[in-house]
Design an enzyme around this catalytic site. Structure first.
Site, PDB file in Angstrom:
ATOM      1  N   HIS A 283     -55.878   6.111  38.850  1.00  0.00           N
ATOM      2  CA  HIS A 283     -56.386   6.798  39.862  1.00  0.00           C
ATOM      3  C   HIS A 283     -57.379   6.610  40.617  1.00  0.00           C
ATOM      4  O   HIS A 283     -58.148   6.473  41.023  1.00  0.00           O
ATOM      5  CB  HIS A 283     -56.220   8.113  39.627  1.00  0.00           C
ATOM      6  CG  HIS A 283     -54.900   9.268  39.064  1.00  0.00           C
ATOM      7  ND1 HIS A 283     -54.367   8.717  39.358  1.00  0.00           N
ATOM      8  CD2 HIS A 283     -54.873   9.633  37.929  1.00  0.00           C
ATOM      9  CE1 HIS A 283     -52.996   9.472  39.113  1.00  0.00           C
ATOM     10  NE2 HIS A 283     -53.633   9.390  37.534  1.00  0.00           N
ATOM     11  N   ASP A 334     -46.500   7.023  37.666  1.00  0.00           N
ATOM     12  CA  ASP A 334     -47.073   7.813  36.704  1.00  0.00           C
ATOM     13  C   ASP A 334     -46.162   9.256  36.976  1.00  0.00           C
ATOM     14  O   ASP A 334     -45.087   9.027  35.667  1.00  0.00           O
ATOM     15  CB  ASP A 334     -48.668   8.427  37.687  1.00  0.00           C
ATOM     16  CG  ASP A 334     -49.173   9.495  37.072  1.00  0.00           C
ATOM     17  OD1 ASP A 334     -48.799   9.059  35.592  1.00  0.00           O
ATOM     18  OD2 ASP A 334     -50.582  10.065  37.672  1.00  0.00           O
TER      19      ASP A 334
END
Length: 461
Positions: A283, A334
């Site tokens: 991220h 993810d």
């Protein structure tokens, strides 16, 4: 597929003819690729028609896609977490409920179906960020790596490669005093090995193979006490293994780290030896200019997961600035809000356009690089992600005649695929020269939607 063997039976060879292939810088028509022992043995261009016995791949063939960041069990949350509103933290409570119901057997069933879905999407390797280690309540299984081994077996059964990023997850967050951390709550007990040394002892028992590499992960700075970060980093360094970490996904994490340690999560990781060229930050959303410089100068990678970051309302990370500073970019699905690396690739560009009001931050070639060669490198496979002799024979073919991709001239096939294609346009996926998806059908898992539905129903029953 053409199969031949030497008199000793040692070499398995195959020949593929590709109507169009992405060779890293351009689309090349009429390409023949030879495979021996799971690797590309040779490439010939200017081949107008398939040679006798060659397997024909019509469309644009690109290197196999690398899904750098996955939590396989989050696939069971799809649609469930779209009801109502909330935040990352309320989403997390639903995630804990699903995690509490998993066993090694049910996790194998779910992961096998999820990895088969990835293969159908052109993904040939996955980085599984694995922290669901123990039984509910935290007691180890008789085989302390039963859950991790279930994931490795599931990837093998689905025909894709896996880098199992065994994750240290030891605490519930920062405590009230500096240097203090909260004990895991009832949901997190099965994630925790209690100490980094105990984590390292268990993780050291995991065995890799041709299809499975073993790496490490720090779940986050809130989940691994600062004094134990170096233990995880040393474990990875000794094995030259990839090391991943959730980093600054939420502003609340930054604020809590600043209060506890007087610095950002990135600075804390740097001070404890976690950053470096084998490390990937997942991220890297809410990072300061100083953080960006630390990540860049250390060549720490950045894995962007745009479909999850937008699903959880996390924000848009400064991917352009990170890459310019020296942080290689990769992509992951993810939480599996969708499993589509083409969507992740274009979302990175399109989100940046929305943020800056400017177009053209990455070319199709640059986005394909993030989805292939740089993604595989982040997973510890520097020999994957290209169509060239010596590389792993992992590749995928995307239709150029679907309603999404039809029309553009062949030289713009990469732009058509990156900015318009979806996972539904994948026609073939080949891993180590073996056809895993043929004509849009998985060759090892007969009915992937049924396998997904069955595995997920058990967890919601």
């Amino acid at each position: 597929m053409q199969l031949t063997t030497t008199p000793t039976g040692a070499r398995r060879t195959a020949t593929f003819w590709m109507s169009h292939a992405w060779l890293g810088t351009h689309v090349e028509p009429g390409v023949t690729l030879d495979v021996a022992d799971g690797r590309i043995a040779g490439i010939r261009t200017g081949v107008d028609a398939p040679p006798p016995g060659a397997t024909v791949l019509r469309g644009l063939t690109v290197p196999g896609l690398a899904n750098t960041h996955s939590h396989a069990f989050h696939r069971a949350l799809r649609s469930t977490v779209q009801v109502g509103s909330g935040t990352f933290w309320t989403w997390r409570e639903l995630m804990y409920q699903v995690a509490s119901r998993l066993t090694p057997d049910t996790y194998y069933d779910l992961a096998r179906a999820v990895y088969a879905e990835m293969a159908l999407a052109g993904i040939t390797a996955v980085g599984e960020f694995h922290y669901l280690h123990h039984a509910p309540g935290g007691a180890p299984y008789n085989n302390p790596n039963a859950m991790g081994e279930a994931l490795i077996a599931a990837a093998d059964a689905a025909g894709i490669r896996i880098t199992l990023l065994d994750t240290a997850y030891l605490a519930a967050g920062f405590g009230q005093r500096a240097g203090q951390y909260r004990e895991p709550d009832q949901h997190q007990l099965r994630f925790s090995d209690t100490t980094a040394d105990a984590w390292a002892e268990r993780a050291s028992l995991l065995k890799g193979s041709d299809h499975a590499l073993i790496g490490a992960a720090v779940h986050s700075v809130r989940a691994v006490p600062a004094g134990q970060l170096a233990t995880v980093a040393k474990w990875a360094e000794e094995r030259q293994a990839p090391l991943h970490v959730h980093l600054s996904e939420q502003t609340a994490e930054n604020d809590a780290c600043q209060a506890a340690h007087g610095c950002s999560p990135t600075r804390l990781l740097a001070d404890h030896g976690v950053l470096g060229p084998r490390t990937t930050g997942i991220h890297n959303t809410h990072v300061s200019s100083e953080d960006i410089a630390l990540l860049g100068v250390s060549a720490t990678g950045t894995c962007m997961c745009p479909t999850t970051e937008r699903d959880l309302a996390d924000g848009i990370g400064p991917a352009v600035a990170l890459q310019r500073a020296g942080s290689p970019l990769s992509l992951g699905s993810d939480s599996h809000a969708v499993i589509d690396l083409f969507e992740e690739a274009r979302a990175m560009e399109l989100d940046e356009r929305l943020r800056t009001h400017t177009r053209g931050h990455w070319t199709a070639a640059a986005l394909l690089r993030a989805a292939t060669v740089d993604g595989h490198a982040a997973l510890g496979r520097s020999d994957a992600g290209t169509l060239e002799p010596g590389a792993l024979a992992d590749f995928t073919t995307v239709a150029l005649d679907s309603v999404r991709t039809a029309g553009p001239v062949p030289r713009l096939a990469a732009e058509a695929v990156v900015f318009a294609a979806s996972a539904a346009d994948v026609r073939h996926t080949v891993v180590a020269g073996r056809h895993i998806v043929r004509d849009g059908q998985h060759t090892l898992v007969a009915d992937v939607p049924a396998a997904l539905a069955s595995a997920i129903a058990v967890l919601h029953g």
